[in-house]
Scaffold this active site. Structure first.
Site, PDB file in Angstrom:
ATOM      1  N   HIS A  66       0.814  -1.215   0.000  1.00  0.00           N
ATOM      2  CA  HIS A  66       0.000   0.000   0.000  1.00  0.00           C
ATOM      3  C   HIS A  66       0.848   1.266   0.000  1.00  0.00           C
ATOM      4  CE1 HIS A  66      -2.864  -2.707   2.500  1.00  0.00           C
ATOM      5  NE2 HIS A  66      -3.078  -2.892   1.206  1.00  0.00           N
ATOM      6  N   LYS A  76       6.210   6.664   6.473  1.00  0.00           N
ATOM      7  CA  LYS A  76       5.718   5.827   7.569  1.00  0.00           C
ATOM      8  C   LYS A  76       6.905   5.333   8.384  1.00  0.00           C
ATOM      9  CE  LYS A  76       2.019   3.730   4.829  1.00  0.00           C
ATOM     10  NZ  LYS A  76       1.513   2.468   4.274  1.00  0.00           N
ATOM     11  N   TYR A 136       2.024   2.246  13.464  1.00  0.00           N
ATOM     12  CA  TYR A 136       2.441   3.052  12.315  1.00  0.00           C
ATOM     13  C   TYR A 136       2.393   4.524  12.699  1.00  0.00           C
ATOM     14  CZ  TYR A 136       0.635  -0.897   9.450  1.00  0.00           C
ATOM     15  OH  TYR A 136       0.352  -2.108   8.895  1.00  0.00           O
ATOM     16  N   ASP A 172      -6.502  -6.169  -1.633  1.00  0.00           N
ATOM     17  CA  ASP A 172      -5.113  -6.495  -1.964  1.00  0.00           C
ATOM     18  C   ASP A 172      -5.025  -7.466  -3.143  1.00  0.00           C
ATOM     19  OD1 ASP A 172      -4.368  -4.791   0.038  1.00  0.00           O
ATOM     20  OD2 ASP A 172      -3.694  -6.347   1.423  1.00  0.00           O
TER      21      ASP A 172
END
Length: 181
Positions: A66, A76, A136, A172
């Site tokens: 992603h 991130k 995250y 996904d």
């Protein structure tokens, strides 16, 4: 400084290594120090716009790959809080010398490590222990229209996932191949 930054083959992707302090009471880990990462020129002056937690129960589950498309790109910092995961960054920056290359690292609380993934790189992971949990830190807010990604099993990327693929989301499964982007 209590953290060390390890360069990876992909420019801007770093493994952050930190040693937890442990004694008879348990352990303490400083998970993020902006001044350390700014000093090391990795996080820079990015803000933290969003913090997410995820838990994945089934062994072998893959989430990703992603990212958010420009102009909503985000960096991130990913850390495993429980269990173990194989964490992967894929360089999708067209002007990068490592475009289309990936780097993976095992994240676990025992290692106290994290992966810093810059804007323009996709992220995914595979669960190596049931019930694994990730934290995250995002430099940008989530924008649904900017969501994109790549197939986890793209033959052009040839990511060496450590386990046979487990559960995958419908989203996904439907992500495009690198050659179609």
């Amino acid at each position: 400084m209590t953290a060390e930054l390890r360069r990876t083959p992909i420019n801007g992707v770093f493994e952050l290594l930190a040693k937890p302090f442990a004694d008879h009471r348990g352990a303490f880990l400083n998970a993020f120090r902006a001044q350390e990462l700014a000093f090391m020129s990795s996080w820079g002056d990015r803000c933290i716009a969003q913090v997410n937690l995820s838990r994945t129960e089934a062994l072998g589950t893959i989430r990703g790959l992603h990212l958010q498309a420009a102009p909503h790109s985000e960096a991130k910092l990913v850390r495993c809080l429980r269990g173990r995961v194989w964490d992967v960054a894929v360089d999708l920056r067209q002007d990068s010398a490592t475009y289309g290359q990936w780097h993976g690292v095992e994240l676990s609380p025992e290692q106290g490590n994290a992966l810093l993934i810059p804007e323009g790189c996709a992220h995914g992971f595979q669960v190596l222990e049931p019930g694994s949990e990730l934290l995250y830190l995002h430099s940008g807010a989530w924008v649904q229209e900017a969501e994109t990604g790549l197939r986890w099993d793209d033959p052009q990327l040839a990511i060496a996932w450590p386990l046979p693929s487990g559960e995958l989301s419908e989203r996904d499964r439907g992500l495009p191949l690198l050659s179609a982007t």
